[in-house]
Design a protein around this motif. Sequence first.
Motif, PDB file in Angstrom:
ATOM      1  N   SER A  52      42.868  31.742  27.449  1.00  0.00           N
ATOM      2  CA  SER A  52      41.456  31.284  26.688  1.00  0.00           C
ATOM      3  C   SER A  52      40.743  32.627  26.535  1.00  0.00           C
ATOM      4  N   GLN A  72      36.535  37.196  19.560  1.00  0.00           N
ATOM      5  CA  GLN A  72      35.297  36.292  19.615  1.00  0.00           C
ATOM      6  C   GLN A  72      34.836  36.606  18.327  1.00  0.00           C
ATOM      7  N   GLU A  95      35.924  33.148  20.769  1.00  0.00           N
ATOM      8  CA  GLU A  95      37.495  32.158  21.103  1.00  0.00           C
ATOM      9  C   GLU A  95      37.989  31.433  20.272  1.00  0.00           C
ATOM     10  N   PRO A  96      38.940  31.962  19.179  1.00  0.00           N
ATOM     11  CA  PRO A  96      39.522  30.556  18.480  1.00  0.00           C
ATOM     12  C   PRO A  96      39.705  28.868  19.798  1.00  0.00           C
ATOM     13  N   THR A  97      40.972  28.211  19.145  1.00  0.00           N
ATOM     14  CA  THR A  97      40.963  27.096  19.939  1.00  0.00           C
ATOM     15  C   THR A  97      42.268  28.044  20.856  1.00  0.00           C
ATOM     16  N   THR A  98      42.847  27.637  21.971  1.00  0.00           N
ATOM     17  CA  THR A  98      44.394  27.421  22.508  1.00  0.00           C
ATOM     18  C   THR A  98      45.428  27.258  21.257  1.00  0.00           C
ATOM     19  N   PRO A  99      45.545  26.609  21.603  1.00  0.00           N
ATOM     20  CA  PRO A  99      46.680  26.298  20.367  1.00  0.00           C
ATOM     21  C   PRO A  99      46.956  27.479  18.949  1.00  0.00           C
ATOM     22  N   CYS A 100      45.841  28.077  18.490  1.00  0.00           N
ATOM     23  CA  CYS A 100      45.504  28.993  17.668  1.00  0.00           C
ATOM     24  C   CYS A 100      45.640  30.528  18.260  1.00  0.00           C
ATOM     25  N   TYR A 143      43.819  29.864   8.117  1.00  0.00           N
ATOM     26  CA  TYR A 143      44.455  30.004   9.417  1.00  0.00           C
ATOM     27  C   TYR A 143      45.495  29.686  10.074  1.00  0.00           C
ATOM     28  N   SER A 181      54.148  26.841  24.311  1.00  0.00           N
ATOM     29  CA  SER A 181      53.352  25.970  23.089  1.00  0.00           C
ATOM     30  C   SER A 181      54.034  24.765  22.297  1.00  0.00           C
ATOM     31  N   GLU A 223      48.057  31.075  21.028  1.00  0.00           N
ATOM     32  CA  GLU A 223      49.382  30.617  21.014  1.00  0.00           C
ATOM     33  C   GLU A 223      49.916  31.129  19.830  1.00  0.00           C
TER      34      GLU A 223
END
Length: 439
Positions: free
Chosen positions: A228, A260, A262-267, A317, A300, A269
């Motif tokens: 994160s 900041q 923070e993007p999503t976790t897949p982004c 993105y 991922s 990764e």
Amino acid sequence: MCLGTALHLQWLYMAFGELPRKVNRSTALTLATSSSDTFMWMMGSSPSQLKPKPLICSSALKRTQASLAESNLKLHKIAFNSVAVMQAFTPGELAAGLKDLGLDEEVLPVQRSLGLCWNIDSDTFTFRVAVNDKPFTRRGVLSTVNSLFDLLGLVAPVTIRGRALLRELSADVHEWDTELPAEKFNKWETWKESLQDLSSLHLPRSYIQQSLSSATYTELCLFSDAYSWAIGAVAYLRVVLTKGHCRVGFVLRKAKLAPQPEPTTPCLELCGAVLAVEMAELILDELDHKPDALRFYCDSKVVLSYIHNSSERFFVYVHNRVHRIRRTTSPQQWHYVPTDQNPADLATRSVPGGHTLQTRRKWHTACPNLEVGDIVVLKQSQSPRHEWPMGLVTSTSPSGDGKVRKVEVRTTSQDKIKTFLRPISAVVLLLAKESQRSS
């Protein structure tokens, strides 16, 4: 002494039986300018197993001295991991601390190069961090965090935590000399004191202890991960020698704070995968020994589906980063690795200090191949861990590079013998065959 400019020199190791390299840990060659147009040159030869030729090496150094002298550049302050080479020069030409020593009798002092400490006797890199008492302000915290210069990312799991603390502590404070929140002082002191543990971290200067010229297969492996608050990637050079033995050496590591907001976790990764690709391009450009294969590993499955997908359209993105990845790599080069086996996970989770880095062997060494006779546990996602069956490895299936990727396991349950063919990611080594003999 130094104006702050450091230039990397290229040096050919053909005299040592090594293929030429440019910028890497094994070269340990730096050139720093000073106010008096003098130079500091710290150079290390290949490991002792490579049988370097001191006479040829010292002769090459003297020719370099003469070449630089024609431009009024004095090459001195020389340090070498071979005493025979240093004896070919006058005491005035050696580095500080080596001038008045009896090179055959005394322990050679540690040399510093680009923020690293080089132990000439053991031929390893380590860190010596002098943490001074600085005010608990934004300026003081920034000064302490930046005092640890780590060019190759050897201790990135430690430094990334310092940068994250700087961001956290100064989130609501915009003045450089204003006291930071007192309730966060203990957290800062804990990280600052952990820097002293880095002195116990010792990493070999060379990638492997054998010559790359004797390798039958080389492979550059890059792992990426994200959390994160950070993204990270690490590169290893995997070498298969003539007798089938495999050696793995650390090459480069990078860790960055997440943007900041923070993007999503897949982004995140996906950003980690882009970082791995950029590192691969840098390494391949600087490494004269070109590996036979280039592999990328990510934990991922969402990112892997992005990379392998060729039909769906993504948001801008995701599209831009997938396009960046596929511009220089192919989907076939990307593979899945479980999170608990991903060495890049250390940088995104962070660790407190050098002791943890030294003891967690997966960071800079490879897991040995499973062998016939090893006792393993078969993973079963439908069952709790204490119910996983135990079995004996009866055969292995090495791939073309010598790495065992599948094993045949025999289990016994209720007097029934069953045989399973499993990938190594689906088994856990419980007791190696060699350990069984010693016990």
